[in-house]
Design a protein around this motif. Sequence first.
Motif, mmCIF file in Angstrom:
data_model
loop_
_atom_site.group_PDB
_atom_site.id
_atom_site.type_symbol
_atom_site.label_atom_id
_atom_site.label_comp_id
_atom_site.label_asym_id
_atom_site.label_seq_id
_atom_site.Cartn_x
_atom_site.Cartn_y
_atom_site.Cartn_z
ATOM 1 N N ILE A 1 0.977 -1.242 -0.231
ATOM 2 C CA ILE A 1 0.053 -0.032 0.010
ATOM 3 C C ILE A 1 0.952 1.169 0.068
ATOM 4 O O ILE A 1 0.616 2.328 -0.697
ATOM 5 N N ILE A 2 1.935 1.262 0.759
ATOM 6 C CA ILE A 2 2.897 2.292 0.753
ATOM 7 C C ILE A 2 3.407 2.663 -0.812
ATOM 8 O O ILE A 2 3.539 3.573 -1.293
ATOM 9 N N ASP A 3 3.739 1.558 -1.473
ATOM 10 C CA ASP A 3 4.069 1.495 -2.915
ATOM 11 C C ASP A 3 3.183 2.256 -3.795
ATOM 12 O O ASP A 3 3.370 3.115 -4.567
ATOM 13 N N PHE A 4 1.875 1.860 -3.537
ATOM 14 C CA PHE A 4 0.759 2.603 -4.283
ATOM 15 C C PHE A 4 0.741 4.129 -3.975
ATOM 16 O O PHE A 4 0.561 4.793 -4.853
ATOM 17 N N ILE A 5 0.792 4.228 -2.555
ATOM 18 C CA ILE A 5 0.740 5.787 -2.435
ATOM 19 C C ILE A 5 1.781 6.417 -2.928
ATOM 20 O O ILE A 5 1.657 7.643 -3.481
ATOM 21 N N ALA A 6 3.081 5.868 -2.946
ATOM 22 C CA ALA A 6 4.126 6.608 -3.588
ATOM 23 C C ALA A 6 4.082 6.756 -4.947
ATOM 24 O O ALA A 6 4.382 7.803 -5.398
ATOM 25 N N ASP A 7 3.515 5.697 -5.603
ATOM 26 C CA ASP A 7 3.085 6.055 -6.825
ATOM 27 C C ASP A 7 2.213 7.204 -7.178
ATOM 28 O O ASP A 7 2.511 8.095 -8.198
ATOM 29 N N TYR A 8 1.397 7.095 -6.377
ATOM 30 C CA TYR A 8 0.366 8.308 -6.693
ATOM 31 C C TYR A 8 0.939 9.741 -6.485
ATOM 32 O O TYR A 8 0.610 10.582 -6.977
ATOM 33 N N LEU A 9 1.652 9.721 -5.262
ATOM 34 C CA LEU A 9 2.324 10.916 -5.281
ATOM 35 C C LEU A 9 3.346 11.560 -6.250
ATOM 36 O O LEU A 9 3.599 12.648 -6.434
ATOM 37 N N ASP A 10 4.019 10.307 -6.734
ATOM 38 C CA ASP A 10 5.009 10.634 -8.013
ATOM 39 C C ASP A 10 4.359 11.292 -9.118
ATOM 40 O O ASP A 10 4.817 12.418 -9.953
ATOM 41 N N GLY A 11 2.915 10.740 -9.503
ATOM 42 C CA GLY A 11 2.053 11.255 -10.291
ATOM 43 C C GLY A 11 1.745 12.749 -10.103
ATOM 44 O O GLY A 11 1.491 13.227 -11.198
ATOM 45 N N GLN A 12 1.642 12.873 -8.811
ATOM 46 C CA GLN A 12 1.221 14.470 -8.459
ATOM 47 C C GLN A 12 2.422 15.393 -8.230
ATOM 48 O O GLN A 12 2.235 16.670 -8.292
ATOM 49 N N GLY A 13 3.653 14.951 -8.682
ATOM 50 C CA GLY A 13 4.977 15.696 -8.256
ATOM 51 C C GLY A 13 5.054 16.019 -7.072
ATOM 52 O O GLY A 13 5.617 17.278 -6.771
#
Length: 400
Positions: free
Chosen positions: A42-54
């Motif tokens: 779940i942390i990887d999923f959230i990190a990917d989301y944050l990456d997409g938002q810059g």
Amino acid sequence: MQQTAPLAPDASGSSTEPPRTLELLSRLIGFDTTSDRSNLPIIDFIADYLDGQGIAYRRSFNPAGDKANIHAVIGKPGPGGLALSGHVDTVPVEGQRWTSDPFTLREDSGLLYGRGTADMKGFVASCLAAIPDIKAANLTRPVHLFISYDEEISCDGARRLIEDMAESGWKPDLCLVGEPSLLAPITGHKGRLAMRVTVRGRAGHSATPARGVNAVQAAAKAIAWVAEEERRFATQGPFVPGFDPPHSTCQVGRMGGGTGINIIADLAWFEMEWRTVPGDDFFAEVDRLRAYVAADIEPAMKAVDPDSGFAFEVLNWIPGLALPEDHPLADTVRQLTGRNSAGRVSYGTEAGLFQDAGIPAIVCGPGNINQAHQGDEWIAVSELVACDRFIRQMATRVCG
């Protein structure tokens, strides 16, 4: 999952549904993040989301490396501003009655069912969904996002996050913890300490009890003392209005020992907790129990076997929360939630840890704590709608 239809626009023409909140909550619920498991997926999923938002963020890990926190910053990374804090670990589902898969979000009549919907993936989903709007607001101070592990068992994730904050220098001025409170401001909660007590005796035949040391009976004497302490708290206080009950409490929740009815028990154990109001110190209460055991129970045990006695192990503890009622953070949350006053609760959160780290904290989040930790856990869609609005207003008011 039963699909949730988009809500109709309100009179102003804007949608009353949190943008992407339900979609994000569905994804978060799909991860089994029971506290005895790794939370890295779940942390990887959230990190990917944050990456997409810059969005800039840091991860910090537990000693085993199988659990992680995220500390993200919307705006220029650094100190100051407001932190929004939530955990993604959950309690187990085993032994509970569920009418649907607890790890698949289900909507029925405006209620969203799934493990963690109320406690507290709903708040986390609302925070993540708010990121684009907070970014677009070009606020003058940063908005931090704390996502932690192990809140349900120890709050060690928040402790590790605080350590990492000291390393990074990304320390916010204020913190909002989104535990379920029906979006009512909570300025105080009790402190909690959990402890395991192990009693070692001396085995022997039950026909000759004087030749052994009965660990079960020694443990029972200590447990009886705990029951007396519980009555002392209830009758003598101190009493702090707003808590239910308005005094400290203690209780034994688990116990065991012995091997057979005709054998003098050489081992026993019990696990207990204190929940203390401001003015009571749970470490001082531990010392009271230890002093009673040393003076009234152990001498007779050690007269038979010097190696017998008690051992005390603190399992975990979290400090209480006490934000002054007139603190500007309390005033802001009361104004934005339309509440005239703030409450106090008997459950604990990581807010007390942030307070002790020099960050004034308050608890206010969507959902009802009475729906948490049970089968068919749910949160109302209307609560997420209100939370989404509240988060954006908090970010603008505190950091704008």
